[in-house]
Write a protein that holds these residues in place. Structure first.
Motif, PDB file in Angstrom:
ATOM      1  N   PRO A 219     -27.294  -8.051   3.548  1.00  0.00           N
ATOM      2  CA  PRO A 219     -26.202  -8.573   2.757  1.00  0.00           C
ATOM      3  C   PRO A 219     -25.684  -7.535   1.762  1.00  0.00           C
ATOM      4  CG  PRO A 219     -28.286  -9.450   1.953  1.00  0.00           C
ATOM      5  CD  PRO A 219     -28.613  -8.605   3.140  1.00  0.00           C
ATOM      6  N   VAL A 220     -24.427  -7.679   1.406  1.00  0.00           N
ATOM      7  CA  VAL A 220     -23.783  -6.749   0.474  1.00  0.00           C
ATOM      8  C   VAL A 220     -23.786  -7.399  -0.906  1.00  0.00           C
ATOM      9  CG1 VAL A 220     -21.524  -5.756  -0.106  1.00  0.00           C
ATOM     10  CG2 VAL A 220     -22.406  -5.581   2.227  1.00  0.00           C
ATOM     11  N   ALA A 221     -24.295  -6.678  -1.907  1.00  0.00           N
ATOM     12  CA  ALA A 221     -24.495  -7.283  -3.234  1.00  0.00           C
ATOM     13  C   ALA A 221     -23.197  -7.396  -4.021  1.00  0.00           C
ATOM     14  CB  ALA A 221     -25.504  -6.453  -4.021  1.00  0.00           C
ATOM     15  N   SER A 222     -22.296  -6.400  -3.874  1.00  0.00           N
ATOM     16  CA  SER A 222     -21.072  -6.467  -4.679  1.00  0.00           C
ATOM     17  C   SER A 222     -19.952  -5.662  -4.024  1.00  0.00           C
ATOM     18  CB  SER A 222     -21.345  -5.915  -6.080  1.00  0.00           C
ATOM     19  OG  SER A 222     -21.675  -4.555  -5.986  1.00  0.00           O
ATOM     20  N   LEU A 223     -18.732  -6.033  -4.360  1.00  0.00           N
ATOM     21  CA  LEU A 223     -17.553  -5.271  -3.923  1.00  0.00           C
ATOM     22  C   LEU A 223     -16.913  -4.660  -5.156  1.00  0.00           C
ATOM     23  CD1 LEU A 223     -15.552  -7.573  -1.442  1.00  0.00           C
ATOM     24  CD2 LEU A 223     -17.226  -5.807  -0.908  1.00  0.00           C
ATOM     25  N   ASP A 224     -16.522  -3.390  -5.055  1.00  0.00           N
ATOM     26  CA  ASP A 224     -15.830  -2.755  -6.189  1.00  0.00           C
ATOM     27  C   ASP A 224     -14.471  -3.420  -6.394  1.00  0.00           C
ATOM     28  OD1 ASP A 224     -17.948  -1.061  -6.103  1.00  0.00           O
ATOM     29  OD2 ASP A 224     -16.849   0.625  -5.206  1.00  0.00           O
ATOM     30  N   ALA A 225     -14.113  -3.617  -7.647  1.00  0.00           N
ATOM     31  CA  ALA A 225     -12.788  -4.176  -7.953  1.00  0.00           C
ATOM     32  C   ALA A 225     -11.774  -3.046  -7.826  1.00  0.00           C
ATOM     33  CB  ALA A 225     -12.782  -4.745  -9.370  1.00  0.00           C
ATOM     34  N   LEU A 226     -10.815  -3.200  -6.941  1.00  0.00           N
ATOM     35  CA  LEU A 226      -9.860  -2.121  -6.676  1.00  0.00           C
ATOM     36  C   LEU A 226      -8.441  -2.678  -6.725  1.00  0.00           C
ATOM     37  CD1 LEU A 226     -10.012   0.897  -5.661  1.00  0.00           C
ATOM     38  CD2 LEU A 226      -9.602  -0.034  -3.389  1.00  0.00           C
ATOM     39  N   ASP A 227      -7.596  -2.091  -7.582  1.00  0.00           N
ATOM     40  CA  ASP A 227      -6.185  -2.503  -7.617  1.00  0.00           C
ATOM     41  C   ASP A 227      -5.485  -1.912  -6.403  1.00  0.00           C
ATOM     42  OD1 ASP A 227      -6.852  -3.600 -10.014  1.00  0.00           O
ATOM     43  OD2 ASP A 227      -6.000  -1.976 -11.222  1.00  0.00           O
ATOM     44  N   VAL A 228      -4.517  -2.646  -5.866  1.00  0.00           N
ATOM     45  CA  VAL A 228      -3.813  -2.110  -4.688  1.00  0.00           C
ATOM     46  C   VAL A 228      -2.318  -2.313  -4.804  1.00  0.00           C
ATOM     47  CG1 VAL A 228      -5.488  -2.201  -2.804  1.00  0.00           C
ATOM     48  CG2 VAL A 228      -4.304  -4.290  -3.433  1.00  0.00           C
ATOM     49  N   CYS A 229      -1.587  -1.454  -4.073  1.00  0.00           N
ATOM     50  CA  CYS A 229      -0.155  -1.642  -3.870  1.00  0.00           C
ATOM     51  C   CYS A 229       0.019  -1.819  -2.361  1.00  0.00           C
ATOM     52  CB  CYS A 229       0.615  -0.427  -4.382  1.00  0.00           C
ATOM     53  SG  CYS A 229       2.370  -0.640  -4.121  1.00  0.00           S
ATOM     54  N   ILE A 230       0.513  -2.973  -1.961  1.00  0.00           N
ATOM     55  CA  ILE A 230       0.565  -3.303  -0.526  1.00  0.00           C
ATOM     56  C   ILE A 230       1.750  -2.587   0.129  1.00  0.00           C
ATOM     57  CG2 ILE A 230       0.723  -5.239   1.130  1.00  0.00           C
ATOM     58  CD1 ILE A 230      -1.586  -5.844  -0.653  1.00  0.00           C
ATOM     59  N   PRO A 231       1.511  -1.864   1.234  1.00  0.00           N
ATOM     60  CA  PRO A 231       2.643  -1.220   1.929  1.00  0.00           C
ATOM     61  C   PRO A 231       3.565  -2.252   2.578  1.00  0.00           C
ATOM     62  CG  PRO A 231       0.534  -0.717   3.032  1.00  0.00           C
ATOM     63  CD  PRO A 231       0.223  -1.609   1.867  1.00  0.00           C
ATOM     64  N   GLY A 232       4.795  -1.833   2.902  1.00  0.00           N
ATOM     65  CA  GLY A 232       5.739  -2.716   3.599  1.00  0.00           C
ATOM     66  C   GLY A 232       5.199  -3.076   4.980  1.00  0.00           C
ATOM     67  N   ASP A 233       5.569  -4.274   5.425  1.00  0.00           N
ATOM     68  CA  ASP A 233       5.014  -4.807   6.680  1.00  0.00           C
ATOM     69  C   ASP A 233       5.820  -4.304   7.871  1.00  0.00           C
ATOM     70  OD1 ASP A 233       4.023  -6.386   8.770  1.00  0.00           O
ATOM     71  OD2 ASP A 233       3.619  -8.058   7.416  1.00  0.00           O
ATOM     72  N   ILE A 234       5.190  -3.517   8.725  1.00  0.00           N
ATOM     73  CA  ILE A 234       5.906  -2.991   9.897  1.00  0.00           C
ATOM     74  C   ILE A 234       6.322  -4.120  10.838  1.00  0.00           C
ATOM     75  CG2 ILE A 234       3.809  -2.493  11.265  1.00  0.00           C
ATOM     76  CD1 ILE A 234       5.363   0.106  12.188  1.00  0.00           C
ATOM     77  N   SER A 235       5.584  -5.235  10.797  1.00  0.00           N
ATOM     78  CA  SER A 235       5.943  -6.365  11.662  1.00  0.00           C
ATOM     79  C   SER A 235       7.223  -7.038  11.183  1.00  0.00           C
ATOM     80  CB  SER A 235       4.794  -7.380  11.711  1.00  0.00           C
ATOM     81  OG  SER A 235       3.642  -6.772  12.248  1.00  0.00           O
ATOM     82  N   SER A 236       7.530  -6.930   9.880  1.00  0.00           N
ATOM     83  CA  SER A 236       8.813  -7.435   9.370  1.00  0.00           C
ATOM     84  C   SER A 236       9.898  -6.381   9.553  1.00  0.00           C
ATOM     85  CB  SER A 236       8.682  -7.783   7.882  1.00  0.00           C
ATOM     86  OG  SER A 236       7.771  -8.852   7.720  1.00  0.00           O
ATOM     87  N   ALA A 237       9.546  -5.104   9.283  1.00  0.00           N
ATOM     88  CA  ALA A 237      10.507  -4.006   9.472  1.00  0.00           C
ATOM     89  C   ALA A 237      11.037  -3.997  10.905  1.00  0.00           C
ATOM     90  CB  ALA A 237       9.835  -2.669   9.154  1.00  0.00           C
ATOM     91  N   ALA A 238      10.194  -4.424  11.845  1.00  0.00           N
ATOM     92  CA  ALA A 238      10.531  -4.356  13.274  1.00  0.00           C
ATOM     93  C   ALA A 238      11.857  -5.049  13.593  1.00  0.00           C
ATOM     94  CB  ALA A 238       9.408  -5.007  14.086  1.00  0.00           C
ATOM     95  N   PHE A 239      12.163  -6.146  12.895  1.00  0.00           N
ATOM     96  CA  PHE A 239      13.404  -6.882  13.201  1.00  0.00           C
ATOM     97  C   PHE A 239      14.630  -6.053  12.820  1.00  0.00           C
ATOM     98  CE2 PHE A 239      10.025 -10.001  12.843  1.00  0.00           C
ATOM     99  CZ  PHE A 239      10.174 -10.638  14.057  1.00  0.00           C
ATOM    100  N   PHE A 240      14.562  -5.363  11.680  1.00  0.00           N
ATOM    101  CA  PHE A 240      15.690  -4.522  11.262  1.00  0.00           C
ATOM    102  C   PHE A 240      15.739  -3.239  12.086  1.00  0.00           C
ATOM    103  CE2 PHE A 240      15.214  -7.317   7.584  1.00  0.00           C
ATOM    104  CZ  PHE A 240      16.512  -7.793   7.530  1.00  0.00           C
ATOM    105  N   LEU A 241      14.559  -2.743  12.451  1.00  0.00           N
ATOM    106  CA  LEU A 241      14.489  -1.539  13.285  1.00  0.00           C
ATOM    107  C   LEU A 241      15.240  -1.773  14.597  1.00  0.00           C
ATOM    108  CD1 LEU A 241      13.006   1.209  13.550  1.00  0.00           C
ATOM    109  CD2 LEU A 241      11.103  -0.007  14.542  1.00  0.00           C
ATOM    110  N   VAL A 242      14.938  -2.885  15.242  1.00  0.00           N
ATOM    111  CA  VAL A 242      15.586  -3.162  16.535  1.00  0.00           C
ATOM    112  C   VAL A 242      17.054  -3.541  16.322  1.00  0.00           C
ATOM    113  CG1 VAL A 242      15.551  -4.678  18.562  1.00  0.00           C
ATOM    114  CG2 VAL A 242      13.417  -3.654  17.721  1.00  0.00           C
ATOM    115  N   ALA A 243      17.366  -4.230  15.220  1.00  0.00           N
ATOM    116  CA  ALA A 243      18.780  -4.535  14.927  1.00  0.00           C
ATOM    117  C   ALA A 243      19.562  -3.225  14.803  1.00  0.00           C
ATOM    118  CB  ALA A 243      18.894  -5.355  13.653  1.00  0.00           C
ATOM    119  N   GLY A 244      18.968  -2.237  14.112  1.00  0.00           N
ATOM    120  CA  GLY A 244      19.632  -0.938  13.933  1.00  0.00           C
ATOM    121  C   GLY A 244      19.829  -0.220  15.258  1.00  0.00           C
TER     122      GLY A 244
END
Ligand code: S3P
Length: 432
Positions: A219-244
């Motif tokens: 078992p894992v005793a602890s997880l480090d607290a890490l701030d994150v910035c989430i990248p843009g979703d390529i699965s959402s970008a895909a709709f505009f990519l194909v529209a373009g």
């Protein structure tokens, strides 16, 4: 609610893409297990991610939601408390499957359910391996379907060979492995998206990866607290990519899109169709590769895709199928049987939508064959409440003759809340 779309003039300019859905779910879950507060920027404020957020609150985790940021008050690996009611996963399969892995090792009972769409999705794929780890988990219909009932118990590691390439399955098992005694190994037939591995490693958990095998020691005793910035979703970008690509004269820039190689199958498939896509400003953000994507209207030719490429673009098959209707020659998309158990039977819904608009498309149990190019015409499209089908139909409407109406517009909120306003801004007059 219906969306009305007509043929559009050229789409030009820059499009900001919302935060990645998969990474947002994981950032919330791992944040809630961290040893202190975690700040998550550019999180995806969609109905699916709000399902995860709501379940975590019901498990006693405080989460403050601001404009572009959430603060998760991590309670450590053993700080969650028994929920007083059923955990509502709404329509989110990721919420249900990943959370089940974590709840299997908690010292309390939980029940997970959701809307009819989610209650029709297969859960034996996680129930079976979790039971092998010693979990007390069951579902209705002979353990196939939600609701799921979990009485937390002691877990032990397993060596599990999954019959399907699914990041939801592999993540569920790895997350359960955090609470299990010994080594947990999951081997997939093909590699699926690897965000869980990257994010666990970044939080101090060593995860060994060899080909399509992932293991960790619990078992894992602890997880480090890490701030994150989430990248843009390529699965959402895909709709505009194909529209373009498809709307004549278009030229679009998609800003800060996640280009993790386990997610970029669509870019490879389009390159195989003769398309030039430019990645600019490639960089690493919080352990995930990110880039700006430039695309312009181009001619496409048919391609054959299958095998290991498919898990890398599983959510992009609807929009790839639309692109194929405009490509010269035949496109064959093989090994996509998993689409049958997404928000809808997507093989059936893709064929239904594109045929209604005049496309030449055939399906077998696990493949799609599309002949192109075919001019599309408008139609009334029943998106059956499937967000990706609704967005694909909206993009199809931009190149179709006449009027396209897309039903269940509100379901687009599940993954891409800003989709319609962005489309209206790019194609004024074509979308109402
Ligand atoms: C997801 C994995 C994929 C994908 C889903 C999100 C995830 O499902 O379709 O939208 O976040 O792990 P499978 O891995 O089950 O194919």
């Amino acid at each position: 609610m219906n969306l009305h779309v007509v043929r559009s003039r050229a789409l030009t300019g820059e499009v900001g893409v919302p935060g990645d859905k998969s990474i947002t779910h994981r950032a919330l879950l791992l944040g809630a297990l961290s040893s202190s507060n975690v700040y998550i920027r550019n999180y995806l404020d969609s109905a699916d991610c709000l399902a995860t957020l709501g379940c975590l609150r019901a498990l006693g985790v405080q989460i403050a939601r601001r404009q572009a940021e959430v603060v998760v008050h991590g309670r450590g690996m053993h700080g969650w408390r028994e929920p007083a009611d059923v955990l509502d996963c709404i329509r989110s399969g990721t919420t249900m499957r990943l959370l089940s892995g974590l709840l299997a090792g908690q010292p309390f009972m939980s029940v997970l359910s959701g809307r009819a769409q989610l209650r029709a999705r297969p859960m034996s794929r996680i129930i079976m391996p979790l039971q092998q780890m010693g979990a007390h988990i069951s579902g209705r219909a002979a353990n196939r379907l939600p609701p799921l009932c979990i009485q937390g118990s002691k877990l032990s590691g397993i060596h599990y060979r999954s019959p399907i390439a699914s990041a939801q399955v592999s993540s569920s098992i790895l997350l359960a492995g955090l609470y299990a005694e010994g080594i947990t190994t999951i081997i997939e037939p093909e590699r699926s998206r690897d965000h869980t591995v990257r994010m666990l490693r970044a939080r101090g958990v060593p995860v060994a990866v060899e080909g399509a095998s992932q293991s960790l020691v619990g078992p894992v005793a602890s997880l480090d607290a890490l701030d994150v910035c989430i990248p843009g979703d390529i699965s959402s970008a895909a709709f505009f990519l194909v529209a373009g690509l498809l709307v004549p004269g278009s030229s679009l820039g998609l800003k800060s899109v996640g280009v993790n190689p386990t997610r970029t199958g669509l870019l490879d498939a389009l390159q195989g169709m003769g398309v030039q896509i430019v990645l600019q400003n490639e960089r690493d953000e919080g352990g995930e590769p990110v880039a700006d994507i430039l695309v312009h209207h181009q001619d496409l030719h048919g391609v054959t895709v299958g095998g290991s490429m498919i898990p890398r673009m599983i959510d992009e098959i609807p929009i790839l199928a639309l692109a194929a209707t405009q490509a010269e020659g035949e496109t064959i998309i093989r090994d996509v049987g998993e689409l049958r158990v997404k928000e809808t039977d997507r093989i059936a819904t893709i064929v239904g939508v594109l045929r209604a608009m005049g496309a030449r498309i055939e399906a077998s149990e696990d493949s799609l064959i599309i002949q192109g190019p075919t001019p599309l015409h408008g139609a009334f499209i029943n998106s059956e409440g499937d967000h990706r089908i609704a967005m694909m139909a909206a993009v199809a409407g931009l190149i179709a003759a006449g009027d396209t109406f897309v039903s269940h517009l509100e379901r687009i909120q599940d993954s891409f809340p800003g989709f319609v306003p962005k489309l209206v801004a790019l194609a004024p007059g074509a979308v109402q």
